[in-house]
Structure formats: C-alpha cells, structure tokens
Design an enzyme around this catalytic site. Structure first.
Site, short mmCIF file in Angstrom:
data_model
loop_
_atom_site.label_atom_id
_atom_site.label_comp_id
_atom_site.label_asym_id
_atom_site.label_seq_id
_atom_site.Cartn_x
_atom_site.Cartn_y
_atom_site.Cartn_z
N HIS A 1 0.87 -1.18 0.00
CA HIS A 1 0.00 0.00 0.00
C HIS A 1 0.92 1.23 0.00
O HIS A 1 2.05 1.17 0.49
CB HIS A 1 -0.81 -0.07 1.31
CG HIS A 1 -1.83 0.98 1.50
ND1 HIS A 1 -1.52 2.23 1.98
CD2 HIS A 1 -3.17 0.97 1.34
CE1 HIS A 1 -2.64 2.94 2.09
NE2 HIS A 1 -3.65 2.20 1.71
N ASP B 1 2.97 -4.87 8.36
CA ASP B 1 1.74 -4.08 8.31
C ASP B 1 0.56 -5.06 8.38
O ASP B 1 0.28 -5.78 7.42
CB ASP B 1 1.74 -3.27 7.01
CG ASP B 1 0.38 -2.64 6.71
OD1 ASP B 1 -0.55 -2.81 7.52
OD2 ASP B 1 0.27 -1.99 5.66
N GLN C 1 -4.60 -5.26 6.99
CA GLN C 1 -5.60 -6.12 6.34
C GLN C 1 -5.67 -7.51 6.96
O GLN C 1 -6.56 -8.28 6.64
CB GLN C 1 -5.30 -6.25 4.84
CG GLN C 1 -5.45 -4.97 4.06
CD GLN C 1 -6.89 -4.45 4.02
OE1 GLN C 1 -7.84 -5.18 4.28
NE2 GLN C 1 -7.05 -3.18 3.73
N LYS D 1 -10.50 -1.15 10.77
CA LYS D 1 -10.68 -2.30 9.87
C LYS D 1 -11.10 -3.54 10.66
O LYS D 1 -11.31 -4.60 10.10
CB LYS D 1 -9.39 -2.57 9.12
CG LYS D 1 -8.98 -1.41 8.22
CD LYS D 1 -8.07 -1.83 7.12
CE LYS D 1 -7.32 -0.67 6.49
NZ LYS D 1 -8.12 0.04 5.50
N CYS E 1 -4.86 2.56 -3.50
CA CYS E 1 -3.62 3.07 -2.89
C CYS E 1 -2.48 2.06 -3.07
O CYS E 1 -1.64 1.90 -2.17
CB CYS E 1 -3.80 3.40 -1.41
SG CYS E 1 -5.08 4.59 -1.09
N1 C6P Z 1 -6.26 0.46 3.09
C1 C6P Z 1 -8.07 0.12 1.54
O1 C6P Z 1 -9.15 0.44 1.04
P1 C6P Z 1 -4.94 3.62 7.55
O2 C6P Z 1 -5.54 4.46 6.48
O3 C6P Z 1 -3.74 4.28 8.18
O4 C6P Z 1 -5.91 3.09 8.54
O5 C6P Z 1 -4.39 2.29 6.79
C2 C6P Z 1 -3.49 2.40 5.72
C3 C6P Z 1 -3.26 1.05 5.16
C4 C6P Z 1 -2.02 0.47 5.32
N2 C6P Z 1 -1.75 -0.77 4.88
C5 C6P Z 1 -2.67 -1.49 4.24
C6 C6P Z 1 -2.32 -2.88 3.79
C7 C6P Z 1 -3.95 -0.96 4.03
O6 C6P Z 1 -4.86 -1.70 3.39
C8 C6P Z 1 -4.24 0.36 4.47
C9 C6P Z 1 -5.58 0.98 4.20
C10 C6P Z 1 -7.60 0.87 2.76
O7 C6P Z 1 -7.39 -0.79 1.09
C11 C6P Z 1 -7.75 2.36 2.59
S1 C6P Z 1 -6.65 3.01 1.40
#
Ligand code: C6P
Length: 404
Positions: free
Chosen positions: A121, A198, A201, A224, A362
């Site tokens: 991401h 990370d 997900q 999430k 993203c």
């Molecule tokens: N992905 C998606 O629709 P935040 O925004 O900080 O809570 O998470 C960022 C992030 C980081 N790593 C991974 C693997 C992610 O999937 C995400 C967020 C969402 O896929 C919003 S872009």
C-alpha cells in the site's frame, strides 16, 4: 458455525437501504462496520466519563485513564505482546509506519538497505522513500508473480549484511494475498535486519501472535476490525522501542522539561505526545473483545467459504478477470470486466445498493504490474452472506450488459 442472524443484528447499519435497495456492504477492506457493542462504548464514554487522561486527580479523569489503559491491556493480550508498554496507541497504520520510519532516520546511514514488497500500500512505500532521501539508504523491492504472490527466492537474493529493515504487509489490500511473513521474518533476522509487518488487512481476519512470530514491529488500524477510525496501534519489541527516538514532542511524552534540558518519559508514553483519541482507544479494546466473542477461527473459516463462493460465481462471467489468484488469500476479490472501466462498474453496483471499492486501492505499483488503471474490489467480512454475493454477481452481470 457463525450465527449470521444474530451477528447481523449487532450491526445497525446493515439494516439500511441505499438507493432504495438493501445495503450490501463489500468495502470491508477500506473500513469495517461497527457493532452496537462498540457504538455503546462510544456513547457511554461521551455520556458518562469524558475527560482527559493521565492528568487529573478527579474521578472522571481517573475513570477515563483506567478504561484507556485497560484497553491497552486488551490489545496486548490479543496480540500476545510480552508487555503492555510495547503497545503504542497511534491514529492508525499510516501513523504507526511513519513513526518507525522517522525513528530509523537516526539509525541508518548511506548505503544501508531497506527491503519492501511489490504488494505494498502507498503508506508502506512513501515513508520509506522519504527515509531513503533523508539518510541515503537504498530501497529494494521483493517482486511479485502473476498470481500476486511474492517471489521468495528473489527475497533471498536481496538480503545481505547491509539490510537493516524489511517491511511487508501481512495481507495485501488490493489482492488479498497472505504473505509468508514467518519466512520473511526468519530470513531477515538471519542477516540482523529488523522487520515491520503491516497488519492492517490481516487483523480483521486472523489473530497474530507477535511473540510467536518474533516480529520486531507490527501495526494495525482499529477501523478495519470493527473499531472506530482515527485510532490504531504499533507493537514494538521493548528493546527496539527503547532504541528509537520519540516521534513528536509535547505533553505526555516527557519526564521533565526545562529550557536547558528535557528528558523523555518511558514506554509507552515516549511515543504518545498530546491528548490521544481516548474514546477511540477504549472503543478499540471493545472492538477486539467483540471480534474475539465471534472467534477468529470461525471468522477465517466462514470468510474462506465466502471467498470460494464468490470466486466460483464471478469467474463464470465471460470477460471477467480476477487479479490476485494466490493459493493463500483472504476474502478479497479484485476484478475487471474486459473493456469496461472499474469506476463504471462500481457506479452501477452503487445504484443497486452494493458498496465496493474501485480504483488503484492506494497500491499503484500493483496496478502498473498488471497494466491496468484499477480494479473493482469486493472485500467480505464475517457479517456478509452468500445471498449478498448472489446480489453482487447479478449486479456485475447487469453492469456488463449495460456497459458493453
Ligand atoms: N487500506 C483500503 O481500502 P490507515 O488508512 O492508516 O488506517 O491504513 C493504511 C493502510 C495500510 N496498509 C494497508 C495494507 C492498508 O490496506 C491500508 C488501508 C484501505 O485498502 C484504505 S486506502
């Protein structure tokens, strides 16, 4: 077996209609929905004990502090961290990653190497590029194959004595691939590199054990996993967190301040400057409790059923191509209809009350790899049903008919 009727009754939003149709919510990878049990905790906080924490002697402040710290212990227990002070509250995964990237700026020198994966991401690419610009370190990338799996023998070739940090996601947001993080961690440790995973997900689907994984840092977002937005966590091994400098300066993160010298607080407060998202932290704990009452084994098993059901039905649609066909994947189906822009498919599905995400998610390098502008992404949670997948499949067929 999950009691779907009971579980769905926990989520008030699932009763609503969108465009005159029952909501089918398949954008869980972007953010999950919130059960009443967590909403009640948020209402209770603002109705009964809203106060700043770690500061006041008064009853409300102590009550808020106790609940906030109790939630930290819930998070610690959930991830099986050795100490509660190894859990740092952040505003989410992005904040957690930037905190680590900032900290490593003081530990890296020119020529050091950072390895990331091709499945990342943007929040896992940009902070490392910024770190490389600052330090002269070099960014290397583990490539992926056509199934959306990491090419692990290439990882072996990238590792060497200059590797200081390895960073991958546990599960890809765009394709659903579950990465072999145990192998990634073990091999990185053999060359003395630290590993940050990370888990944004992964945490909605599995229960990671950070001690068992022997991971140095693990990060996640509450929103999430049935919690609110604007709060997340960073797990770090105590020795690593002690090595890293604070990220932000301000209240809460200090031991003593004078104009000549300031000393910093110990863990976890060293990394928690300013008034945090108190209600969010408490609700994060409640969300973890809620998910554990459902049970992660049952969640994973049921979501796998949903994934197989959806995959089988969708690939029968002529001209539909699924991106991300790894053997080991979670409940995400990313696809395109031949000759049709994903945005148009998403718009028609929305008219039918079906929420999916469209675009590059993203994760532009993944889209570049497949030479596509984006995909339609349907991501399933434990409160979704096969009937909802039937609605998606007939919606996609309708979109194909209208747009061809
Ligand atoms: N992905 C998606 O629709 P935040 O925004 O900080 O809570 O998470 C960022 C992030 C980081 N790593 C991974 C693997 C992610 O999937 C995400 C967020 C969402 O896929 C919003 S872009």
């Amino acid at each position: 077996m999950l009691d779907l009727k009971k579980i769905r009754a926990d989520f008030p939003i699932l009763k609503r209609e969108v465009n005159g149709k029952p909501l089918v919510y398949f954008d869980n990878a972007a953010t999950s929905q919130t059960p009443q049990q967590v909403i009640d905790v948020i209402i209770d906080y603002y109705s009964n004990y809203n106060a700043n924490i770690h500061r006041g002697v008064h009853a409300l402040s102590q009550e808020a502090t106790d609940k906030y710290e109790a939630a930290r212990h819930t998070i610690q227990k959930h991830f099986n961290a050795k100490h509660a002070h190894e859990i740092i509250y952040t505003s989410g995964t992005t904040h957690s990653i930037n905190l680590i990237a900032n900290g490593f700026a003081s530990l890296l020198k020119k020529g050091d190497e950072i390895i990331v994966s091709a499945l990342e991401h943007h929040s896992n690419i940009v902070p490392w590029q910024m770190l490389c610009e600052k330090t002269g370190a070099i960014l290397k990338v583990i490539p992926m194959n056509q199934d959306g799996e990491l090419v692990m023998h290439e990882y072996d070739n990238l590792l060497n004595e200059n590797t200081k940090l390895v960073f991958t996601n546990h599960i890809s947001n765009a394709l659903g691939t579950i990465n072999p993080i145990e192998e990634i961690i073990n091999k990185a440790h053999q060359v003395g590199a630290a590993v940050l995973i990370d888990g944004a997900q992964a945490c909605p689907h599995v229960k990671p054990d950070v001690q068992d994984l022997d991971v140095d840092f693990y990060v996640a977002s509450a929103h999430k996993m049935c919690g609110p937005t604007g709060v997340g966590m960073l797990y770090g091994k105590e020795e690593w967190l002690n090595k890293l400098p604070p990220y932000q300066g301000g209240g809460e993160m200090i031991a003593e301040v004078s104009f000549t010298k300031t000393t910093y607080a110990g863990l976890p407060h060293k990394f928690e400057a300013g008034t945090p998202n108190i209600c969010g932290g408490i609700a994060f704990g409640a969300a973890i409790d809620y998910m554990n009452t459902i049970g992660f084994d049952a969640i994973a098993k049921y979501e796998h059923e949903l994934l197989e059901y959806a995959t089988k039905a969708l690939i029968e649609i002529e001209g539909l191509k699924i991106y991300g066909t790894a053997n080991n994947k979670t409940s995400v189906v990313s696809f395109n209809l031949e000759g049709i822009h994903p945005y148009d498919v998403g718009t028609i599905l929305d008219k039918l009350g079906i929420a999916v995400r469209t675009g590059h998610h993203c994760a532009q390098p993944i889209m570049d790899f497949f030479k596509i502008p984006g995909t339609v992404r349907a991501s399933f949670a434990f409160y979704n049903t096969k009937e909802e997948i039937d609605a998606l499949v007939s919606g996609v067929k309708k979109a194909k008919m209208m747009l061809s």
